[in-house]
Design an enzyme around this catalytic site. Structure first.
Site, PDB file in Angstrom:
ATOM      1  N   HIS A  89       1.067  -0.869  -0.165  1.00 59.12           N
ATOM      2  CA  HIS A  89      -0.038   0.394  -0.627  1.00 59.12           C
ATOM      3  C   HIS A  89       0.658   1.229  -0.244  1.00 59.12           C
ATOM      4  O   HIS A  89       1.143   2.009  -0.955  1.00 59.12           O
ATOM      5  CB  HIS A  89      -0.651   0.155   1.323  1.00 59.12           C
ATOM      6  CG  HIS A  89      -1.372   1.456   1.232  1.00 59.12           C
ATOM      7  ND1 HIS A  89      -3.401   1.066   0.709  1.00 59.12           N
ATOM      8  CD2 HIS A  89      -1.748   2.619   1.692  1.00 59.12           C
ATOM      9  CE1 HIS A  89      -3.820   1.943   1.113  1.00 59.12           C
ATOM     10  NE2 HIS A  89      -2.982   2.700   1.451  1.00 59.12           N
ATOM     11  N   GLU A  90       1.880   1.801   1.025  1.00 56.07           N
ATOM     12  CA  GLU A  90       3.310   2.539   1.066  1.00 56.07           C
ATOM     13  C   GLU A  90       3.994   2.814   0.011  1.00 56.07           C
ATOM     14  O   GLU A  90       4.170   3.521  -0.451  1.00 56.07           O
ATOM     15  CB  GLU A  90       3.180   2.799   2.612  1.00 56.07           C
ATOM     16  CG  GLU A  90       2.460   2.752   3.689  1.00 56.07           C
ATOM     17  CD  GLU A  90       1.815   4.171   3.349  1.00 56.07           C
ATOM     18  OE1 GLU A  90       1.765   4.755   2.934  1.00 56.07           O
ATOM     19  OE2 GLU A  90       1.093   3.519   4.476  1.00 56.07           O
TER      20      GLU A  90
END
Length: 630
Positions: A430-431
């Site tokens: 996600h990051e």
């Protein structure tokens, strides 16, 4: 002969005296420490011939002395006052011979202390009530004090014998200091202005967001001018009693006139200066009476009074128009959030008395803190000092300051938070999706750091570092920000074939940007350069409560379609970037799983290494021991 006035705390002293008398009585009253026993046990002791003496009082109290084991023991008991002791004992089986064998049978008389106790219990309450009524009457009839001084001003006066703030303590607001310098010059040399027929402003309104230094600026004006400084909050005028606020306003301005030249500072004036007629009490609302008195007092000042009124608020839009007209608050000084140079100057002010390590670069910190106010920067420096003290350091290092920046923005690290390996991998991708999309879109701000260490309520974060402060946003910039926000959601779908709740805040922010582009900024090609909807708010709530729709259902449908089109385009853009550079996405995610935090130079090295390969096709890389559903 003038009678001495009662001291202010006479009633308190009287209560202390009465309590002391009661304590003295409790210590001196006789207490034989006897244990109380029932009458049946008294009769049993008489039958056994152990009672040496027996005494009874008129109220039925009995005290008897018993010989037990070669020593005397005293007991107490109680009988019915209307029944004789002999009759009571005979009914319990004691014979007249056994009763006559008791060595001494006397009447028990109440002691002197018990008589005094009765007197104190009956008379002292009446005496206290009478003294309290006299005390209240004297306070109410006093010419200099209203009842319990409710109507007196609670302003705090700062004079020259206390440490003062000056303009050297205020940084990042050069234009505001220049405007207020004229106030200082008037208080120091009023003839300079009067010779030219100039009238100094009677009131100056300091306007700005919370934490920008409005109160500090007002204290600096008083410190530069060297005059008394009266400070009071707007909420301190209003009490539950009607008319108290207006009375305190009169008393405050009377004190100011007696100590002129001086400065009166009213902090958070919107507490009493809100627009009249908006309260639930109508024109008779207590706040409105207080505001009316402020208007009268400010309009009554003469040009030679030499009293300047400063007020601070972060909601100038809700103030009464009569308060802002010329002759009252003539000048409005805006103290906004500082720019990069202003933040650097504020950092120098807050670090000048703190030991700094040689590696500290305040210019970099100023670039890392866009949107910070003076209060935020003060908190940042204090957090850095605490972190340095925690590791027993002699100076504050650059690492301490950068960690403090992240603590202020996102909260402290939560390394103790337990997450599974799969959740850790999802957060890493996600990051990594956020970071890679931002690095591939030129309009996005440069990525400064990516971390999967939980802070606050976030499982991970991607920190950007704007090159310059920005006041204008273009349509291209908004579209780039939306794509970057949706990069995390797109990475989850590409890698795992499923989505999680981790993108909820990203989706909320993306939708807010898209709606603002359509309804506020006129950035929709279909709807054109128009605004839609008028926001309404209650003055006393101070926030938006509803949006008035000034458009029909067809326009509402078009607005929804345009918002969906903007978000869909941003999501497709993010997915295209992540699919094209899938190996780079895997490399960043795996590095995050291993190191937990990546700096900007490490990210750039990873991206450049995979750009050199020139790969354009998606590669479905599998992490060891993990399966992918894509």
């Amino acid at each position: 002969m003038v009678k001495p006035a009662w001291p202010k705390n006479a009633f308190v002293y009287l209560l202390i005296l009465v309590a002391s008398i009661a304590l003295f009585y409790s210590f001196l009253s006789p207490s034989d420490g006897s244990r109380e026993i029932p009458l049946s046990q008294v009769a049993s002791l008489i039958k056994q011939g152990k009672v040496e003496s027996l005494a009874v009082s008129n109220d039925g109290a009995i005290r008897l002395t018993v010989r037990e084991g070669g020593r005397q023991v005293t007991y107490s008991s109680r009988k019915e006052p209307t029944v004789g002791l002999g009759e009571t004992l005979l009914s319990l089986g004691v014979t007249p011979e056994q009763l006559g064998a008791v060595g001494e049978l006397v009447a028990l008389r109440p002691s002197m202390w018990e008589n005094w106790g009765v007197i104190l219990v009956q008379i002292v309450p009446l005496l206290l009530i009478g003294i309290f009524l006299v005390f209240m009457l004297r306070q109410a009839q006093s010419g200099n004090n209203q009842a319990l001084s409710f109507g007196k001003s609670r302003a705090r006066m700062v004079t020259g014998d206390r440490p003062r703030n000056t303009f050297d303590d205020v940084a990042g607001a050069d234009e505001a200091k220049q405007e207020l310098q004229e106030i200082v010059e008037f208080l120091k040399d009023p003839e300079k202005f009067m010779m030219l027929g100039a009238r100094i402003p009677k009131g100056v309104l300091l306007v700005g967001p919370p934490g920008t230094g409005k109160t500090l600026m007002a204290r600096a004006v008083a410190g530069e001018a060297g005059v008394p400084f009266f400070s009071i909050s707007g909420s301190e005028f209003v009490e539950m009693f009607v008319g108290v606020g207006a009375s305190r306003v009169r008393d405050l301005f009377d004190q100011a006139k007696r100590n002129s030249p001086c400065i009166v500072f009213v902090d958070e004036i919107d507490a009493v200066g809100r627009q009249r007629g908006a309260g639930l009490g109508g024109s008779h609302d207590e706040r409105e009476q207080t505001l009316n008195q402020i208007l009268v007092e400010m309009d009554g000042f003469d040009t030679d009074t030499k009293v300047i009124v400063l007020a601070a608020t972060n909601r100038p839009d809700i103030l009464d128009p009569a308060l802002l007209r010329p002759g009252r608050f003539d000048r409005r000084v805006v103290i906004d959030r500082p720019d990069r140079l202003g933040r650097e100057a504020i950092l120098r002010v807050h670090t000048r008395n703190k030991p700094l390590a040689p590696d500290v670069d305040l210019s970099i910190l100023a670039k890392q803190t866009p949107g910070f106010t003076g209060a935020d920067i003060e908190n940042l420096v204090n957090e850095a000092a605490i972190l340095a003290a925690r590791r027993n350091a002699r100076a504050i290092s650059m690492a301490d300051l950068q960690e403090a920046v992240e603590r202020v923005i996102a909260g402290p690290e939560r390394r103790s938070r337990l997450i599974s390996d799969r959740e850790k991998r999802i957060i890493a991708y996600h990051e990594a999706g956020h970071a890679l999309v931002q690095m591939k879109i030129p309009e996005c701000d440069p990525v400064h750091k990516v971390s999967i260490v939980a802070r606050g309520m976030a499982g991970g974060y991607t920190m950007t570092l704007p090159e310059d402060d920005r006041t204008l946003y273009s349509k291209t910039k908004f579209e780039a920000e939306m794509a970057a926000l949706l990069g995390g959601r797109a990475a989850e779908e590409i890698v795992f074939g499923d989505v999680t709740t981790g993108a909820s805040d990203d989706l909320r922010r993306c939708t807010r940007i898209a709606r603002a582009m359509v309804t506020e900024y006129g950035m929709s090609e279909v709807l054109g350069p128009r605004t839609f909807g008028q926001k309404e708010e209650l003055i006393f709530l101070g926030r938006e409560i509803a949006e008035q729709r000034d458009y029909g259902e067809e326009i509402a449908v078009l607005i929804d379609r345009e918002i969906k089109a903007l978000t869909d385009r941003a999501y497709s853009r993010a997915k295209e970037i992540l699919t094209t550079y899938r190996r780079c996405l895997d490399a960043i995610a795996n590095a995050l799983i291993e190191k937990e935090t990546l700096e900007s130079n490490e990210l750039e090295a990873l991206v450049k290494a995979f750009e050199a390969e020139g790969q354009k096709e998606p590669v479905l890389a599998e992490a060891p021991g993990e399966g992918s559903s894509s």
